[in-house]
Design a protein around this motif. Structure first.
Motif: not given
Ligand code: ZN
Ligand code: NZQ
Length: 389
Positions: A195, A199, A269, A283, A287
């Motif tokens: 994650d 980002h 995302h 999550h 990804l």
């Molecule tokens: Zn994220």
């Protein structure tokens, strides 16, 4: 470098034992009664719940509890929190937990001062104009929610996973004590790591103007995440690695890496949120399934950035090798790298692509650029783990 404005109003208090000051902080902020939002069990198991309650009691801060936030938080539970916040006339939200808890706390902060349909803010029908102040004690480093205005909620009735983002939903104060993350199972670390990397690399690869300062911040965060994740998985009680990882996660989505970029979209995302909505996967797992496939699909569109990434992060001059190395690294830490790894059959690809296109792609204005056909191409590349090798 593009013109930009940068404004991040969240105060960060970082370090050992800092969570014990939460009562004092709330009192100094003039907050008299909070909705105390937390998750399913971890804060009680670790003893954190008692410490937070003791601290609030010591400073005379009243609280009403809203527990049971689930990973990938849902609208019905959020609305229950809104109801409690209104009924008990709280003047602030205190969220203690991971990204899911923080996100639900922010959404409640918005709903508490609103009489309309909360989901309108997620679909973009209405703009957030105010919210209760929210405060956080973070127990899991990954999302960056502790220092940004975003909140991601799943509407179980419509099976949409959408986000809000507003200056009013930034936490006023976030307490980051890396000690609180020592109890996060090593098995969750891969999801957190993916994650954080997502980002920062999403804008890095999709920018059309890509300043060196921003690129170097991104590369530094990715390298720190790789190094500390390997150490955390080997030794989950390594405080220094937990601390560096925690700060990397905060920096990755607090806006600091983005000024000066032109372009920049969160396309991975966009796809991952549909996997989250449809399959309720963590999550980070959504990804890691999407990222290598998308990178492979996109690599010729911004080849200099892929060359740079491969060279700066993995020390290879071969831009394709950089993608393969990142994928191998995801796999080596235990993150799924294909739909098959997550048990999702190829027969679901049409449904997923249509879901992405009609939900997040539409709300984020990416549905022209990312047609159903293109999303399907990416999903086919993420079908089997040996496609991008
Ligand atoms: Zn994220
Ligand atoms: O519910 P509890 O019992 O607290 O257990 C949680 C949960 O099961 C557990 N946990 C948290 N802290 C712990 C711990 N277990 C042991 N010790 C601790 N100290 O970990 C599990 C996962 O927690 P969760 O909050 O769901 O994880 P994460 O922080 O990865 O948050 C994921 C959510 O954030 C959203 C994701 O979509 C997902 O819904 N995101 C939010 C963003 C934002 N606000 O900026 C951006 C991200 O891109 C992301 O979309």
């Amino acid at each position: 470098m593009e013109n930009f404005q940068f404004h991040n109003p969240t105060k960060i208090i970082f370090g050992k034992k800092t969570h014990r000051n939460i009562g004092q902080i709330l009192k100094e902020e003039g907050v008299k009664k909070v909705l105390f939002v937390y998750g399913q069990s971890s804060i009680k198991t670790t003893g954190l719940y008692d410490e937070i309650v003791d601290s609030m009691n010591a400073y005379g801060v009243e609280f009403v509890e809203h527990s049971g936030v689930k990973p990938n938080p849902v609208l019905s539970h959020t609305l229950e929190g809104v109801r409690k916040a209104k009924e008990h006339k709280v003047d602030g939200i205190l969220s203690v937990g991971g990204g899911s808890v923080l996100d639900e706390g922010k959404a409640i902060a918005v709903g508490a001062l609103d009489d309309g349909d909360l989901w309108d803010f997620f679909t973009g029908k209405r703009e957030i104009k105010r919210a209760l102040p929210n405060y956080t004690v973070l127990t899991l480093a990954a999302t960056g929610s502790e220092m940004n205005g975003y909140a991601v909620i799943t509407n179980e009735q419509t099976a949409e996973k959408l986000s809000i983002g507003s200056i009013y939903t930034f936490p006023r104060v976030s307490i980051l004590n890396p000690e609180l993350t020592l109890s996060v199972p090593a098995s969750y670390q891969p999801y957190s790591a993916v994650d954080v990397i997502a980002h920062v690399i999403e804008w890095y690869f999709t920018c059309t103007v890509c300043p060196g300062i921003s690129n170097r911040l991104v590369e530094s965060i990715v390298k720190t995440v790789i190094e500390t994740t390997e150490k955390i998985i080997k030794n989950p009680s390594d405080y220094d690695s937990r601390a560096q990882f925690m700060w990397s996660a905060t920096l990755a989505l607090n806006g600091i890496t983005r000024p000066g970029y032109r372009g920049g979209i969160y396309v991975n995302h966009m796809i991952a949120h549909s996997l989250g909505a449809l399959y309720d996967l963590p999550h980070g797992a959504c990804l890691s399934i999407v990222i290598p496939a998308w990178m492979w699909w996109y690599k010729e569109k911004n080849r200099p950035q892929f060359e740079r990434f491969s060279r700066e992060v993995f020390g290879t001059s071969d831009y394709q090798e950089g993608i393969k190395t990142l994928k191998r690294w995801f796999r080596s830490i235990g993150a799924p790298v294909s739909l098959r790894d997550a048990g999702i059959p190829s027969s679901d690809i049409d449904r997923i692509a249509n879901h992405v296109h009609s939900t997040t792609a539409k709300v984020w204005g990416l549905d022209r650029e990312y047609t159903v056909e293109k999303i399907k191409e990416i999903l086919y590349l993420s079908l089997r783990s040996n496609i991008v090798e």
